[in-house]
Design an enzyme around this catalytic site. Structure first.
Site, short mmCIF file in Angstrom:
data_model
loop_
_atom_site.label_atom_id
_atom_site.label_comp_id
_atom_site.label_asym_id
_atom_site.label_seq_id
_atom_site.Cartn_x
_atom_site.Cartn_y
_atom_site.Cartn_z
N LYS A 153 0.88 -1.19 0.00
CA LYS A 153 0.00 0.00 0.00
C LYS A 153 0.90 1.22 0.00
O LYS A 153 2.03 1.17 0.48
CB LYS A 153 -0.86 0.01 1.27
CG LYS A 153 -2.11 0.86 1.14
CD LYS A 153 -3.20 0.07 0.45
CE LYS A 153 -4.39 0.91 0.09
NZ LYS A 153 -5.51 0.08 -0.40
N ASP A 201 -6.86 4.23 -4.71
CA ASP A 201 -7.55 4.08 -3.42
C ASP A 201 -8.16 5.47 -3.19
O ASP A 201 -8.37 6.21 -4.17
CB ASP A 201 -6.57 3.67 -2.30
CG ASP A 201 -7.29 3.22 -1.02
OD1 ASP A 201 -7.74 2.06 -0.97
OD2 ASP A 201 -7.42 4.03 -0.08
P1 NDP Z 1 -12.81 7.69 -3.25
O1 NDP Z 1 -11.76 8.70 -3.02
O2 NDP Z 1 -13.30 7.46 -4.62
O3 NDP Z 1 -14.08 7.99 -2.33
C1 NDP Z 1 -13.96 8.08 -0.95
C2 NDP Z 1 -15.32 8.43 -0.37
O4 NDP Z 1 -15.26 8.30 1.05
C3 NDP Z 1 -15.75 9.86 -0.64
O5 NDP Z 1 -17.12 9.93 -0.70
C4 NDP Z 1 -15.18 10.59 0.57
O6 NDP Z 1 -15.84 11.82 0.87
C5 NDP Z 1 -15.44 9.58 1.66
N1 NDP Z 1 -14.45 9.77 2.73
C6 NDP Z 1 -13.10 9.72 2.61
N2 NDP Z 1 -12.51 9.97 3.77
C7 NDP Z 1 -13.51 10.17 4.65
C8 NDP Z 1 -13.54 10.47 6.02
N3 NDP Z 1 -12.40 10.61 6.75
N4 NDP Z 1 -14.76 10.60 6.63
C9 NDP Z 1 -15.90 10.45 5.89
N5 NDP Z 1 -15.92 10.16 4.58
C10 NDP Z 1 -14.75 10.03 3.97
O7 NDP Z 1 -12.23 6.33 -2.62
P2 NDP Z 1 -12.67 4.83 -2.90
O8 NDP Z 1 -14.13 4.76 -3.18
O9 NDP Z 1 -11.72 4.25 -3.87
O10 NDP Z 1 -12.35 4.14 -1.50
C11 NDP Z 1 -13.32 4.03 -0.45
C12 NDP Z 1 -12.91 2.94 0.50
O11 NDP Z 1 -12.84 1.70 -0.19
C13 NDP Z 1 -11.56 3.10 1.17
O12 NDP Z 1 -11.59 2.54 2.47
C14 NDP Z 1 -10.64 2.26 0.30
O13 NDP Z 1 -9.49 1.85 1.00
C15 NDP Z 1 -11.56 1.10 0.00
N6 NDP Z 1 -11.24 0.30 -1.18
C16 NDP Z 1 -11.10 0.85 -2.41
C17 NDP Z 1 -10.85 0.06 -3.51
C18 NDP Z 1 -10.77 0.62 -4.89
O14 NDP Z 1 -10.67 -0.18 -5.83
N7 NDP Z 1 -10.85 1.93 -5.10
C19 NDP Z 1 -10.70 -1.39 -3.38
C20 NDP Z 1 -10.95 -1.90 -2.05
C21 NDP Z 1 -11.19 -1.06 -1.01
P3 NDP Z 1 -15.13 13.23 0.49
O15 NDP Z 1 -15.21 13.31 -0.99
O16 NDP Z 1 -15.93 14.23 1.21
O17 NDP Z 1 -13.73 13.11 1.01
O1 2IT Z 2 -7.81 -1.65 -0.98
C1 2IT Z 2 -7.71 -2.14 -2.12
O2 2IT Z 2 -7.83 -3.36 -2.32
C2 2IT Z 2 -7.48 -1.23 -3.25
N1 2IT Z 2 -7.42 -0.03 -3.04
C3 2IT Z 2 -7.28 -1.78 -4.63
C4 2IT Z 2 -5.90 -2.29 -4.81
C5 2IT Z 2 -5.53 -2.69 -6.21
O3 2IT Z 2 -4.33 -2.98 -6.39
O4 2IT Z 2 -6.37 -2.73 -7.11
#
Ligand code: NDP
Ligand code: 2IT
Length: 444
Positions: free
Chosen positions: A126, A166
């Site tokens: 990460k 992420d």
């Molecule tokens: P994005 O940046 O696309 O979206 C994040 C969302 O979460 C936004 O709506 C943001 O709101 C909100 N958010 C972020 N930080 C906070 C906080 N401290 N308090 C409240 N809301 C918050 O990220 P992702 O959708 O990619 O990721 C979301 C989650 O999923 C994370 O935990 C990530 O680790 C996990 N994840 C992502 C993967 C991926 O493929 N992208 C894969 C597996 C897990 P705002 O815009 O107001 O900051």
């Molecule tokens: O938390 C996660 O699994 C991710 N942000 C995606 C990682 C990846 O390599 O696609």
């Protein structure tokens, strides 16, 4: 003292001021207790747990860049290469002002087990930076990404370490990072995933985490004799994971009634209109409150109250520790019977314990959100063979992978008489493969 307890205490003592890392280690180690007890002598002798909680490498560096006013800015950049036991390091990059070593170590540690569960040959890593993309111009984002990659490129490669997105890192950032990697190395290779479709990205990667979450949710519901049809669903967040979880949940017959961002949440009892959310979040990079200005059936509420909206199913898809014990209790009191984590560690330890002790179906993030990284691994396969597969082909594979993860998790739980405890099942199933690979490769 038990081996598990000893290692947890060592982690806390040797990694002070890393509460998120301690939390992730505690959750995993405690649920591994039955496996460890059975093999304690061997694991102690091989220092399996000592090695598992120590990243292979932590890279930490300065990221200098110039903002639109001509001012010099300095951020902290990182890459944690946690484990290469089963494949090249693989895991996302997070750009958010809260990023620090503790958060990235917790995410890297979780990633090792998650990636193992996918059944694909990927290790865990990460990275990211304490950079805040909010309110920055495209030029500033590009400048930051180029500087970040100017250091990072030395440590990554298609067979070495393959970052992805992420929080705060989506297709725009991956594009800038990829361009700079290519410029620094002269290599056109699958060194990043989540790339655009015009330069080596995979169909379905954008949707994969959210779609995969709904696929495994459906498996969990089916095993309990239930279905997503007509169920009221809350999805926290409104980023990449949340949007495509909501999309698939609605396609499958669910009704998504609330979504959020870090400022507040919207409640739309008529069902969220996702095209408006996409326009606000993906096109305009706006705030969720704008939804209520555009949709008369919706209301906007400041703050973190999304879990107070009565629902059948809750999908936390924003960030770590966004769902506390009081939220879990409120969800249960309002009739919620299933929770699947789209985010990494969104439920606190006591909220997770509460779900496990009540009759609420609970699928932890390392299984539930593994569809994203699994599809990243499919992107790596396509890049290595210089092929690109159709949307349906990747989506079919994704569904198959999520079904397979559900079976592995349910089976591991059953083997240890912990039926329906998918937290233990995910940790045990993920752990077993990593241990096997570590044992085979000797002391490294
Ligand atoms: P994005 O940046 O696309 O979206 C994040 C969302 O979460 C936004 O709506 C943001 O709101 C909100 N958010 C972020 N930080 C906070 C906080 N401290 N308090 C409240 N809301 C918050 O990220 P992702 O959708 O990619 O990721 C979301 C989650 O999923 C994370 O935990 C990530 O680790 C996990 N994840 C992502 C993967 C991926 O493929 N992208 C894969 C597996 C897990 P705002 O815009 O107001 O900051
Ligand atoms: O938390 C996660 O699994 C991710 N942000 C995606 C990682 C990846 O390599 O696609």
């Amino acid at each position: 003292m038990s081996y598990v307890k000893e290692i947890y205490e060592k982690v806390v003592a040797e990694n002070p001021a890393e509460p998120e890392f301690h939390q992730a280690v505690k959750e995993v180690l405690e649920s591994l207790e039955p496996v460890i007890e059975k093999n304690e002598e061997e694991y102690r002798q091989l220092a399996i747990l000592e090695r598992m909680v120590e990243p292979e490498r932590i890279i930490s560096f300065r990221v200098p860049w110039i903002d639109d006013k001509g001012n010099i800015q300095i951020n902290k950049g990182y890459r944690i290469q946690f484990s290469s036991a089963i494949g090249p390091y693989k895991g996302g990059l997070r750009f958010h002002p809260t990023v620090n070593q503790s958060i990235l170590k917790f995410l890297g540690f979780e990633q090792v087990f998650k990636n193992s569960l996918t059944g694909l040959p990927i290790g865990g890593g990460k990275g990211g930076a304490n950079f805040d993309p909010k309110g920055k111009s495209d030029r500033e984002i590009m400048s930051f990404c180029q500087s970040y990659m100017t250091e990072l490129y030395k440590y990554i490669g298609a067979d070495q370490d393959v970052p992805a997105g992420d929080i705060g890192v989506g297709s725009r950032e991956i594009g800038f990072l990829y361009g700079q990697y290519k410029r620094m190395t002269g290599r056109y290779e699958g060194v990043l995933t989540g790339k655009g479709l015009s330069y080596g990205g995979s169909q379905t990667r954008r949707q994969a985490t959210g779609y995969g979450l709904v696929y495994i949710l459906e498996e969990m519901l089916e095993a309990a004799g239930k279905s997503i049809e007509n169920q009221k669903i809350i999805v926290s967040g409104s980023g990449n994971v949340a949007i495509y979880a909501a999309e698939k949940a609605m396609e499958e017959g669910g009704i998504v009634i609330a979504m959020s961002d870090s400022a507040g949440y919207i409640h739309d009892p008529a069902g969220i209109k996702l095209d408006i959310i996409k326009d606000i979040k993906e096109v305009k990079r706006g705030r969720i409150r704008e939804y209520a200005d555009r949709v008369p059936t919706a209301s906007y509420h400041e703050g973190k109250g999304i879990w107070s909206v009565p629902c059948d199913i809750a999908l936390p898809c924003a960030t770590q520790n966004e769902l506390h014990l009081a939220d879990a209790q409120m969800l249960a009191a309002n009739g919620c019977y299933a929770v699947a984590e789209g985010a990494n560690m969104p439920a606190t330890l006591d909220a997770t314990d509460f779900f496990l002790k009540s009759d609420i179906l609970f699928m932890p993030g390392k299984a539930a959100n593994a569809g994203g990284v699994a599809t990243s691994a499919l992107e790596m396969s396509q890049n290595s063979t210089r092929l690109s597969w159709s949307f349906d082909k990747v989506d079919d594979k994704l569904r198959g992978i999520m079904q397979d993860i559900f079976e592995k998790v349910a089976d591991a739980a059953k083997r240890y008489n912990l039926e329906n405890n998918y937290v233990a099942g995910a940790n045990i199933a993920g752990f077993e493969k990593v241990v096997d690979a570590m044992k085979a490769q000797g002391l490294v």
